[in-house]
Design an enzyme around this catalytic site. Structure first.
Site, PDB file in Angstrom:
ATOM      1  N   ILE A 195     -35.697  14.362  17.456  1.00 36.36           N
ATOM      2  CA  ILE A 195     -34.855  15.232  16.619  1.00 36.36           C
ATOM      3  C   ILE A 195     -35.611  15.571  15.334  1.00 36.36           C
ATOM      4  O   ILE A 195     -35.584  16.718  14.869  1.00 36.36           O
ATOM      5  CB  ILE A 195     -33.498  14.551  16.318  1.00 36.36           C
ATOM      6  CG1 ILE A 195     -32.690  14.393  17.615  1.00 36.36           C
ATOM      7  CG2 ILE A 195     -32.696  15.347  15.289  1.00 36.36           C
ATOM      8  CD1 ILE A 195     -31.394  13.618  17.478  1.00 36.36           C
ATOM      9  N   ASP A 250     -41.975   2.451   5.801  1.00 41.04           N
ATOM     10  CA  ASP A 250     -40.728   1.835   6.286  1.00 41.04           C
ATOM     11  C   ASP A 250     -39.646   2.178   5.258  1.00 41.04           C
ATOM     12  O   ASP A 250     -39.643   1.651   4.143  1.00 41.04           O
ATOM     13  CB  ASP A 250     -40.924   0.315   6.395  1.00 41.04           C
ATOM     14  CG  ASP A 250     -39.641  -0.392   6.828  1.00 41.04           C
ATOM     15  OD1 ASP A 250     -38.574   0.264   6.906  1.00 41.04           O
ATOM     16  OD2 ASP A 250     -39.713  -1.611   7.083  1.00 41.04           O
ATOM     17  N   ASN A 304     -33.054  11.435   8.427  1.00 38.79           N
ATOM     18  CA  ASN A 304     -32.865  11.533   9.880  1.00 38.79           C
ATOM     19  C   ASN A 304     -33.201  10.236  10.604  1.00 38.79           C
ATOM     20  O   ASN A 304     -32.660   9.978  11.677  1.00 38.79           O
ATOM     21  CB  ASN A 304     -33.734  12.689  10.414  1.00 38.79           C
ATOM     22  CG  ASN A 304     -33.929  12.604  11.914  1.00 38.79           C
ATOM     23  OD1 ASN A 304     -32.997  12.874  12.683  1.00 38.79           O
ATOM     24  ND2 ASN A 304     -35.113  12.225  12.360  1.00 38.79           N
ATOM     25  N   TYR A 328     -24.261   0.258  13.919  1.00 33.62           N
ATOM     26  CA  TYR A 328     -24.781   1.634  13.796  1.00 33.62           C
ATOM     27  C   TYR A 328     -23.632   2.571  13.404  1.00 33.62           C
ATOM     28  O   TYR A 328     -23.774   3.411  12.501  1.00 33.62           O
ATOM     29  CB  TYR A 328     -25.369   2.006  15.150  1.00 33.62           C
ATOM     30  CG  TYR A 328     -25.767   3.448  15.364  1.00 33.62           C
ATOM     31  CD1 TYR A 328     -26.970   3.942  14.867  1.00 33.62           C
ATOM     32  CD2 TYR A 328     -24.965   4.301  16.132  1.00 33.62           C
ATOM     33  CE1 TYR A 328     -27.363   5.253  15.118  1.00 33.62           C
ATOM     34  CE2 TYR A 328     -25.348   5.610  16.389  1.00 33.62           C
ATOM     35  CZ  TYR A 328     -26.547   6.081  15.878  1.00 33.62           C
ATOM     36  OH  TYR A 328     -26.927   7.370  16.120  1.00 33.62           O
ATOM     37  N   LYS A 341     -23.174   4.806  10.125  1.00 29.06           N
ATOM     38  CA  LYS A 341     -23.078   6.270  10.181  1.00 29.06           C
ATOM     39  C   LYS A 341     -21.800   6.752   9.487  1.00 29.06           C
ATOM     40  O   LYS A 341     -21.804   7.795   8.821  1.00 29.06           O
ATOM     41  CB  LYS A 341     -23.120   6.760  11.629  1.00 29.06           C
ATOM     42  CG  LYS A 341     -24.462   6.540  12.326  1.00 29.06           C
ATOM     43  CD  LYS A 341     -25.588   7.377  11.716  1.00 29.06           C
ATOM     44  CE  LYS A 341     -26.840   7.369  12.584  1.00 29.06           C
ATOM     45  NZ  LYS A 341     -27.967   8.072  11.973  1.00 29.06           N
TER      46      LYS A 341
END
Ligand SMILES: NC(=O)c1ccc[n+]([C@@H]2O[C@H](COP(=O)([O-])OP(=O)(O)OC[C@H]3O[C@@H](n4cnc5c(N)ncnc54)[C@H](O)[C@@H]3O)[C@@H](O)[C@H]2O)c1
Length: 364
Positions: free
Chosen positions: A122, A165, A191, A254, A258
């Site tokens: 992506i 990182d 991203n 996750y 998000k």
């Protein structure tokens, strides 16, 4: 300080020394208080190393009267100026300079786009799209080999890379310092992200920390590192969230991160709006990318199986996400800030299966 003009001639090169502006060339001796050398040359290409020897007269030629700058023009077309480096001549250190033409200083990029996770699928699609509207797009990624391949594909003229990182504050600060030495950042795309822990039952505290650190904390670190530049450019931040931040589809750490990223987006929009900075999130549904490879190995039909849950009966392509990012970063979206735009083929709009069960209608 006295310079012997004749000594400065070499092939078709004429040297003129002037305290202020270029003067007509004169032969012979000329006493000047000059600190600027102006060189006219027919063939600049041949003017790689011109030896300039100041002569002594009535005293020392010392560091108190050094040549401090030098300009080089072509004789034929004086519009072109090259910068010039004055290097003390090591052989004749007391009285010599080697004047070496150097390429014009690289122009500072006035619009840089940062794409974290730029080596990923992506990220590459986003970088390629933003390349059309930015002077420079920098791929920031932890994976050097992958990002280098991506850069070869994209082309190294308009695209750059920084290995970093982004969960490490010191590395982010150093990365930002190097990027900002090239120009001003107009677009920051957070991203980079990913997940390995599928359920709360299987999750270790380390995994929870790793996933929230990568998917949420890192975006805050990058915002802080680039906020001054974004204020300067009245730029925008685009956070790549996920439908997992809007509903539960597994991968709880996750997903929590998000969801936090979507809220961070709103916080940036509200707090930084007065600086002209916009912040928006994009929430993709399932995208065909490398992280799905292991699931594809386990079930070669995984994308077909997943697609049945999407109203458009297909999954998302990296290009779909890149198109949304491109729009949100553009002036076309200049009144849009604080939103989360799902790019999910309709997943979060609703479920056809539920609608069919509830209505008992064949139209779903
Ligand atoms: N693929 C999907 O189905 C999907 C769906 C919704 C959202 N997303 C989101 O899209 C974004 C891109 O995902 P993708 O599918 O292209 O994944 P990807 O694995 O292809 O790309 C992620 C990139 O981030 C880099 N990265 C990982 N940790 C890093 C770190 N600590 N510092 C710097 N770089 C790091 C990786 O090296 C990789 O190049 C992620 O935020 C992901 O959560 C993906």
């Amino acid at each position: 300080m006295v310079f012997d003009i004749g000594r400065f001639r070499r092939q078709d090169v004429i040297l003129q020394i002037s305290p202020l502006t270029p003067q007509p060339v004169r032969r012979g001796r000329m006493a000047v208080e000059a600190v600027t050398a102006v060189i006219f040359a027919d063939a600049l290409a041949s003017l790689v190393s011109l030896y300039l020897t100041p002569r002594y007269q009535n005293g020392d030629f010392t560091a108190s009267h050094p040549l401090s700058s030098c300009q080089v023009f072509t004789n034929a077309a004086r519009e072109r100026e090259k910068s010039c480096r004055l290097v003390p001549d090591e052989v004749n250190a007391d009285y010599g300079y080697i004047i070496t033409t150097v390429p014009p200083a690289p122009q500072m990029a006035s619009s840089i786009a940062i794409v974290t996770g730029g080596g990923g699928d992506i990220g590459q699609a986003i970088a390629l799209k933003l390349g059309a509207t930015h002077d420079l797009v920098v791929l920031v990624d932890i994976d050097e080999a992958k990002t280098s391949v991506a850069l070869d594909r994209l082309g190294r003229e308009k695209f750059g890379m920084q290995i970093c990182d982004i969960t490490d504050g010191e590395q982010v600060a150093e990365m930002a310092r190097l990027v900002l030495s090239k120009g001003a950042v107009r677009t920051l795309v957070n991203n980079a992200g990913g997940t390995r822990a599928f359920s709360l039952h299987d999750m270790t505290p380390e995994q929870w920390r790793d996933e929230t650190s990568l998917n949420l904390d890192a975006a805050f670190l990058c915002l802080h590192a680039f906020q001054d530049s974004l204020k300067q450019t009245r730029g925008s931040v685009i956070n790549i969230a996920s439908v997992n931040g809007l509903s539960v589809f597994g991968n709880p750490a996750y997903s929590a991160a998000k969801a936090g990223l979507i809220h961070l987006t709103r916080s940036i929009a509200v707090e930084y709006g007065k600086f002209g900075i916009r912040a928006n999130a994009v929430a993709p549904g399932t995208v065909r990318t490398a992280p799905w490879e292991s699931r594809m190995k386990a079930n070669p039909d995984v994308f077909r199986d997943v697609a049945q849950w999407y109203p458009l009966e297909r999954i998302v392509e990296p290009q779909d996400v890149a198109n949304a990012v491109s729009f949100l970063s553009s002036n076309e979206a200049s009144a849009i800030t604080g939103v989360c735009l799902p790019v999910d083929c309709g997943l979060t709009a609703g479920q056809t299966a539920i609608a069919r069960t509830i209505t008992q209608s064949d139209h779903y």
